[in-house]
Design a protein around this motif. Structure first.
Motif, PDB file in Angstrom:
ATOM      1  N   TYR A  91       4.076   3.226  16.506  1.00 56.97           N
ATOM      2  CA  TYR A  91       3.162   2.791  15.458  1.00 56.97           C
ATOM      3  C   TYR A  91       3.784   1.641  14.666  1.00 56.97           C
ATOM      4  O   TYR A  91       3.111   0.695  14.288  1.00 56.97           O
ATOM      5  N   HIS A  92       5.076   1.731  14.455  1.00 54.62           N
ATOM      6  CA  HIS A  92       5.715   0.732  13.611  1.00 54.62           C
ATOM      7  C   HIS A  92       6.022  -0.578  14.301  1.00 54.62           C
ATOM      8  O   HIS A  92       5.922  -1.631  13.701  1.00 54.62           O
TER       9      HIS A  92
ATOM     10  N   ALA B  42      15.885   1.834  12.569  1.00 50.89           N
ATOM     11  CA  ALA B  42      15.035   0.837  11.933  1.00 50.89           C
ATOM     12  C   ALA B  42      15.576  -0.565  12.181  1.00 50.89           C
ATOM     13  O   ALA B  42      14.822  -1.485  12.482  1.00 50.89           O
TER      14      ALA B  42
ATOM     15  N   SER C 103      14.184   4.520   5.499  1.00 48.50           N
ATOM     16  CA  SER C 103      14.196   3.923   6.835  1.00 48.50           C
ATOM     17  C   SER C 103      13.198   4.600   7.771  1.00 48.50           C
ATOM     18  O   SER C 103      13.002   4.163   8.887  1.00 48.50           O
ATOM     19  N   LEU C 104      12.566   5.697   7.310  1.00 46.39           N
ATOM     20  CA  LEU C 104      11.708   6.458   8.208  1.00 46.39           C
ATOM     21  C   LEU C 104      10.336   5.820   8.340  1.00 46.39           C
ATOM     22  O   LEU C 104       9.803   5.275   7.384  1.00 46.39           O
ATOM     23  N   PRO C 105       9.805   5.887   9.548  1.00 46.15           N
ATOM     24  CA  PRO C 105       8.462   5.340   9.735  1.00 46.15           C
ATOM     25  C   PRO C 105       7.409   6.295   9.185  1.00 46.15           C
ATOM     26  O   PRO C 105       7.342   7.437   9.595  1.00 46.15           O
ATOM     27  N   VAL C 106       6.615   5.847   8.241  1.00 46.84           N
ATOM     28  CA  VAL C 106       5.524   6.682   7.745  1.00 46.84           C
ATOM     29  C   VAL C 106       4.200   5.977   7.999  1.00 46.84           C
ATOM     30  O   VAL C 106       4.154   4.768   8.191  1.00 46.84           O
ATOM     31  N   LEU C 107       3.147   6.753   7.987  1.00 51.64           N
ATOM     32  CA  LEU C 107       1.827   6.205   8.221  1.00 51.64           C
ATOM     33  C   LEU C 107       1.470   5.260   7.078  1.00 51.64           C
ATOM     34  O   LEU C 107       1.691   5.567   5.923  1.00 51.64           O
TER      35      LEU C 107
ATOM     36  N   PHE D 237      10.478  -2.385   8.256  1.00 52.77           N
ATOM     37  CA  PHE D 237      11.693  -1.713   8.697  1.00 52.77           C
ATOM     38  C   PHE D 237      12.746  -1.820   7.616  1.00 52.77           C
ATOM     39  O   PHE D 237      13.083  -2.907   7.191  1.00 52.77           O
TER      40      PHE D 237
ATOM     41  N   GLN E  76      13.805  -3.559  14.236  1.00 50.55           N
ATOM     42  CA  GLN E  76      13.612  -4.847  13.565  1.00 50.55           C
ATOM     43  C   GLN E  76      14.031  -6.001  14.483  1.00 50.55           C
ATOM     44  O   GLN E  76      13.329  -7.005  14.584  1.00 50.55           O
TER      45      GLN E  76
ATOM     46  N   LYS F 263       2.648   2.154   6.504  1.00 50.51           N
ATOM     47  CA  LYS F 263       3.534   1.023   6.233  1.00 50.51           C
ATOM     48  C   LYS F 263       3.978   0.430   7.553  1.00 50.51           C
ATOM     49  O   LYS F 263       5.143   0.380   7.881  1.00 50.51           O
ATOM     50  N   ARG F 264       3.028  -0.017   8.361  1.00 51.00           N
ATOM     51  CA  ARG F 264       3.357  -0.469   9.701  1.00 51.00           C
ATOM     52  C   ARG F 264       4.163  -1.769   9.656  1.00 51.00           C
ATOM     53  O   ARG F 264       3.890  -2.649   8.850  1.00 51.00           O
ATOM     54  N   GLY F 265       5.156  -1.849  10.527  1.00 53.02           N
ATOM     55  CA  GLY F 265       5.918  -3.082  10.640  1.00 53.02           C
ATOM     56  C   GLY F 265       6.904  -3.320   9.514  1.00 53.02           C
ATOM     57  O   GLY F 265       7.451  -4.393   9.374  1.00 53.02           O
TER      58      GLY F 265
ATOM     59  N   TRP G  49       5.498  13.831  11.084  1.00 54.42           N
ATOM     60  CA  TRP G  49       5.672  12.754  10.103  1.00 54.42           C
ATOM     61  C   TRP G  49       6.703  13.169   9.072  1.00 54.42           C
ATOM     62  O   TRP G  49       6.682  14.302   8.601  1.00 54.42           O
TER      63      TRP G  49
END
Lengths: 323, 337
Positions: free
Chosen positions: B220-221, B192, A257-261, A267, B196, A263-265, B261
């Protein structure tokens, strides 16, 4: 330095009693911490991670109960008398409390607040020596000397946090417990404070338990990670292994579930909500959110927390047959 | 079509007049617009004291600008508006706030938060229709209505409360949503999911969203564009992917370098430079010059304008002084490619 773990927790249970029933905040946790290791204790709010820290400091007040054993360098803290425990705190095991910036006394100068703990633990020294010692401590946490004479309101959040670090290491404890030490700080300051803490832990050869929910911060700062889910320890392993190959379905979902560089968008939330710790059922606390739940088993029986490969522990029925 | 919200040279001062000793310049000559033809998610990022919350309060009409104008559909919100116009503005500019514990009155059931806007804006003809609306909105954010309606705030977790706040915004189908750190007080496993829902709202209902945060990982996401602010002014703006991967302004570089990160192979870069000093005090030259490792002569003489560093990125930094200048008023144009 001996190979004996500096902290060894055996079947620790911390229960609170409320009208609705028993809150099993920590329910049968086993954990060891080797000397010089930085361990991250992660979990969502209500998972019992802060309660664990308070239990280690023996600061859980009755009517709440602590059961089990907690060895600090071979001494079971739960068998100590209150006065003995008071001596151990700060000098052997010290804590940077959550929201440390609000834990400073607003009407005392920083100098006196740092000195307070030392004097309380029987350190006697002249004024000049005290000033020298405190200046050294401030230097270690990268604060200018003039902070000595200041009051908390004259300092920024990051500086206050550094003062709390200075207090925590003032007696050179063996173990430092940091409960979300940077949760109220901006990214840049967070990084600076965290880098100071890890540098200190490394140079003074302390062991640290870093409590938090930010897996990013953990990846940057600790050697080992312990994952808690309401009341229970789910998984324990070295940071790299944990990120490379999470074993428990909860850890897998959490890392996913973590945001990593890159993989934008994308979730990947974990559906459902964490369970209540009031009168929990006999099974695994994650069973109702688990994508790999084994029907009829997980809801009834809590899997044992076992070492399934060297330095890697997990509590999940999926790994029952392994090793 | 006119932009839904437009800020024209907005300055907000606290504690005195321009140039005063105790004056804080919270927002400094900001020009910016949100276009409903291009329903993007735009992040406003910055440390505390950068003016990002002031910006939100100004757009919502909670603060009056010291100088400059804020226009809603081309009308100044601080000039006299008819009752219809006020209602229209209040309905169509909605917010989700940071603290999901503070927005609820503990004495009322959570239904209240949803039913009040329905009543105020006459969104439903009868009780049944109102109930229908509430149920649809709750389902949309992944809550089971039967387990949500009729409960009190203390019976819900932070994540659930925040989702109800998003559901409330959904009911109103606003033309602009401002989300101020909506996930900072929510647990990791629920973050998340909440992001969403915000993203879905933007894409399915085509609602432009301003996402205000200091957390660049979630920015960013979730967002398409980002505006990085420092001491009340824009430092860098443009496409989020480009800016996070290749920040041009030294301040953005500092921020991006400090992102923790969640990846043991992606550790913090070079050591972080000093901290913010004398925040908000009016000064000549670049606001970041006193912390900037690359500061050189022009930086202390005058304010850098926005230089284009690529076709979708601008930086207020003299390092790029040979590049084309983007007029302040055209900042919006960089956010709709």
């Amino acid at each position: 330095m001996s190979d004996r773990p500096v902290i060894e927790i055996k079947d620790l249970k911390v229960y609170f009693y409320v009208k609705a029933g028993t809150v099993k905040a920590v329910d049968g946790v086993n954990l060891t911490l080797d000397p010089g290791v930085k361990m991250g204790l992660v979990g969502e709010s209500g998972s019992g991670k802060s309660t664990m820290a308070l239990a280690l400091m023996r600061m859980v007040r009755p009517p709440a109960t602590i059961e089990g054993q907690m060895f600090l360098d071979g001494v079971d803290l739960l068998t100590l008398k209150e006065e003995e425990m008071r001596r151990v705190r700060l000098s052997e095991i010290a804590m940077i409390p959550q929201g440390a910036m609000n834990s400073l006394n607003p009407v005392m100068r920083i100098r006196d607040q740092i000195l307070d703990g030392l004097q309380d633990h029987g350190v006697r020294m002249s004024r000049a020596d005290a000033d020298k010692r405190i200046t050294e401590l401030l230097e270690i946490v990268e604060l200018p000397k003039k902070v000595l004479r200041m009051y908390p309101h004259e300092l920024s959040g990051g500086m206050k946090q550094r003062v709390c670090v200075a207090i925590a290491i003032s007696m050179r404890p063996k173990v430092l417990i940091a409960d979300e030490p940077t949760s109220a700080l901006d990214v840049v300051i967070q990084r600076q404070v965290m880098e100071t803490i890890t540098r200190l832990v490394n140079t003074l050869k302390l062991s640290m338990i870093l409590i938090g929910h930010d897996m990013g911060l953990m990846a940057q700062s600790v050697d080992r990670i312990a994952v808690m889910y309401p009341g229970k320890l789910m998984e324990l392993g070295d940071t790299r292994d944990m990120f490379a190959e999470p074993l428990h379905p909860y850890t897998q979902a959490l890392i996913n579930s973590l945001p990593v560089l890159g993989k934008r968008g994308v979730f990947n939330g974990i559906p459902g909500i964490p369970p209540s710790v009031i009168n929990p059922g006999p099974g695994c606390p994650f069973y109702d959110r688990c994508p790999k739940v084994i029907e009829g088993l997980c809801v009834k029986k809590m899997p044992p927390f076992r070492e399934i490969k060297p330095r890697r522990f997990v509590a999940c029925h999926l790994y029952e047959g392994v090793n | 079509m006119a932009p839904i919200i437009e800020m024209r040279n907005v300055t907000k001062l606290f504690g005195g007049k321009m140039g005063g000793k105790n004056t804080t310049v919270a927002l400094d000559d900001m020009t910016f617009s949100v276009d409903s033809d291009f329903p993007h998610i735009v992040t406003i990022a910055g440390e505390s004291g950068s003016g990002k919350t002031t910006l939100m309060m100004l757009i919502l009409g909670f603060y009056e600008p010291t100088y400059g104008q804020i226009l809603y559909n081309g009308k100044d919100i601080w000039k006299k508006m008819t009752r219809e116009e006020t209602m229209d503005f209040r309905r169509n500019v909605q917010a989700v706030f940071q603290d999901p514990f503070a927005v609820y009155n503990p004495f009322y059931k959570v239904d209240n938060l949803l039913s009040i806007p329905i009543k105020n804006f006459n969104l439903a003809k009868g009780k049944e229709e109102a109930y229908e609306l509430m149920v649809t909105a709750l389902k949309r954010v992944g809550l089971r209505p039967e387990e949500t309606l009729g409960r009190y705030p203390h019976q819900m977790s932070g994540g659930q409360r925040q989702r109800i706040a998003v559901a409330r915004a959904l009911i109103l189908q606003p033309k602009l949503l401002i989300a101020d750190e909506p996930v900072s007080m929510v647990d990791a496993s629920l973050r998340a999911t909440l992001l969403q829902h915000i993203r879905d709202m933007n894409q399915e209902l085509r609602i432009p969203i301003l996402y205000i945060t200091h957390d660049l990982t979630t920015a960013y996401h979730v967002s398409d564009y980002i505006i990085v602010m420092y001491k009340g002014a824009v430092m860098e703006a443009g496409d989020v992917e480009r800016i996070i991967r290749d920040p041009k302004h030294p301040y953005t570089q500092l921020l991006v370098n400090s992102i923790p990160w969640p990846d043991p192979d992606h550790l913090w870069g070079e050591a972080a430079e000093g901290t913010a000093r004398s925040s908000g005090v009016y000064q000549v030259g670049c606001r970041f010059a006193d912390r900037c490792p690359h500061a050189f002569e022009p930086c202390t003489k005058s304010r850098p304008p926005l230089f284009k560093t690529s076709d979708s990125q601008v930086a207020a930094c003299f390092l790029y002084q040979n590049n084309e200048i983007l007029e302040k008023k055209d900042l919006g144009s960089i956010l709709k490619r």
